[in-house]
Design an enzyme around this catalytic site. Structure first.
Site, PDB file in Angstrom:
ATOM      1  N   GLU A 156      23.684  47.090  32.788  1.00 47.54           N
ATOM      2  CA  GLU A 156      24.435  48.126  32.083  1.00 47.54           C
ATOM      3  C   GLU A 156      24.070  48.090  30.605  1.00 47.54           C
ATOM      4  O   GLU A 156      24.062  47.026  29.985  1.00 47.54           O
ATOM      5  CB  GLU A 156      25.939  47.929  32.259  1.00 47.54           C
TER       6      GLU A 156
ATOM      7  N   GLU B 171      27.183  44.378  44.493  1.00 49.49           N
ATOM      8  CA  GLU B 171      26.615  45.093  43.352  1.00 49.49           C
ATOM      9  C   GLU B 171      25.809  44.128  42.482  1.00 49.49           C
ATOM     10  O   GLU B 171      26.177  42.970  42.319  1.00 49.49           O
ATOM     11  CB  GLU B 171      27.730  45.738  42.531  1.00 49.49           C
TER      12      GLU B 171
ATOM     13  N   TRP C  75      36.204  51.499  27.613  1.00 49.53           N
ATOM     14  CA  TRP C  75      35.925  50.062  27.582  1.00 49.53           C
ATOM     15  C   TRP C  75      34.577  49.664  26.980  1.00 49.53           C
ATOM     16  O   TRP C  75      34.414  48.530  26.520  1.00 49.53           O
ATOM     17  CB  TRP C  75      35.972  49.496  29.003  1.00 49.53           C
TER      18      TRP C  75
ATOM     19  N   ARG D 168      31.409  38.132  36.652  1.00 54.38           N
ATOM     20  CA  ARG D 168      30.261  37.271  36.371  1.00 54.38           C
ATOM     21  C   ARG D 168      29.363  37.933  35.325  1.00 54.38           C
ATOM     22  O   ARG D 168      28.143  37.943  35.442  1.00 54.38           O
ATOM     23  CB  ARG D 168      29.493  36.978  37.664  1.00 54.38           C
TER      24      ARG D 168
ATOM     25  N   HIS E  90      37.412  40.657  41.332  1.00 49.85           N
ATOM     26  CA  HIS E  90      38.384  39.879  40.559  1.00 49.85           C
ATOM     27  C   HIS E  90      37.717  38.716  39.836  1.00 49.85           C
ATOM     28  O   HIS E  90      38.314  38.129  38.931  1.00 49.85           O
ATOM     29  CB  HIS E  90      39.478  39.344  41.491  1.00 49.85           C
TER      30      HIS E  90
END
EC number: 2.4.1.207
Length: 332
Positions: free
Chosen positions: A112, A108, A203, A138, A135
């Site tokens: 955003e 990916e 979030w 970046r 996990h």
């Protein structure tokens, strides 16, 4: 002038053209030429000229579209106008992904756009994943030098074999160079281009403190100046390859010019509010692709001394440019 001299001059000019300007002169496409609606029913509306599209989020659903083809490297761009007023919890994404093909080891590359409460500005987040490495975050986040709700601004992703570069209005804001130790963490499998608007109340704004308030709905994002310039491949091939000469020139385009690099450094020093490369609470040893810039590190320590209070071990220190040299560069 001899043949060799003329050839070297031509190659120098060609390289400058590709790396500095040619990407911004690529042809625009109509929505139906390159994209298909992903979800949202009536919340996706294509303008009657076929060149622009609106994505809407309301209490019922968000919306989104996806490229018709799957690409192995390319240049992907759109001019986007974001919703105004209260937009907390709203997420608008412009990104490459292959999560539908590789559920457990997807790649990916993300732009955003994270909404905010009234009186506070939108923020941009960039991120990359390779081979399911979710996990290892970046992420980087930035403010902008303009109001993205007042007019259209261009957001672009260049993805080549060795580089990923994010642009805002033709200014590179982030460069990721592939390193040997990244291994599969660098996105390397064919991906589709997506654009979506959705509810990220849990979030997106202050870690979920502020959610979407549908009293202000519908939230409308607009997309135009669509560019899909990449190597379309068949993902069912065992070893999909890219042989298109135009796309091979992406290798040249990924060489950022000195002027572009100066602008990128100024942008990052003025507008970057988070980078995983400086988050010593998260990573005691910085990841291999990070190049620590002392000016960036200093600004982030002032911005958030808890998160960025020290420089992790194991980093590569970038070349330091003099303050006088930066002062001569055009401000962003």
């Amino acid at each position: 002038m001899g043949f060799i001299t003329r050839f070297l001059v031509f190659m120098s000019l060609f390289t400058s053209l590709v790396s500095g300007f040619a990407l911004q002169k690529l042809p625009l496409i109509q929505f139906d030429e390159g994209y298909t609606q992903l979800f949202g029913d009536q919340n996706l509306i294509v303008h009657r000229d076929g060149k622009s599209v609106r994505l809407t989020l309301d209490e019922r659903t968000g919306s989104g579209f996806v490229s018709n083809d799957i690409y192995l490297h390319g240049f992907f761009s759109s001019s986007i106008k974001l919703p105004a007023d209260y937009s907390a919890g709203v997420v608008i994404a412009f990104y490459l992904s292959n999560g539908d093909l590789y559920e457990k080891n997807h790649d990916e590359i993300d732009f955003e756009f994270l909404g905010n409460i009234r009186g506070r500005e939108w923020r941009i987040q960039t991120n990359i994943y390779g081979n399911g490495s979710t996990h290892l975050g970046r992420e980087e986040r930035y403010n902008l030098w303009f109001d993205p709700t007042e007019d259209f601004h261009q957001y672009s992703i260049l993805w080549s074999l060795s580089h990923i570069i994010f642009y805002v209005d033709n200014v590179p804001i982030r460069e990721v160079k592939r390193t040997a130790s990244m291994g599969g963490d660098f996105p390397a499998k064919p991906m589709s281009l997506y654009s979506t608007i959705w509810d990220g109340s849990k979030w997106a704004t202050d870690g979920g403190k502020y959610g979407v308030n549908y009293k202000y709905a519908p939230y409308v994002s607009q997309f135009t100046d669509l560019i899909l310039h990449g190597c379309a491949v068949d993902p069912t091939e065992k070893f999909p390859s890219c042989k298109d000469e135009a796309v091979q020139n992406l290798r040249l385009a990924s060489e950022i010019t000195e002027s572009q690099r100066n602008k990128m450094e100024i942008f990052r020093q003025k507008h970057m509010t988070y980078s995983y490369c400086y988050d010593h609470m998260r990573y005691k040893v910085v990841l291999s692709e990070c190049v620590v810039n002392p000016a960036e590190a200093k600004r982030l320590r002032v911005y958030d001394p808890v998160t960025f209070g020290g420089i992790p071990h194991g980093h590569r220190r970038g070349k330091h440019r003099s303050r006088s040299r930066l002062a001569r560069t055009e401000s962003i």
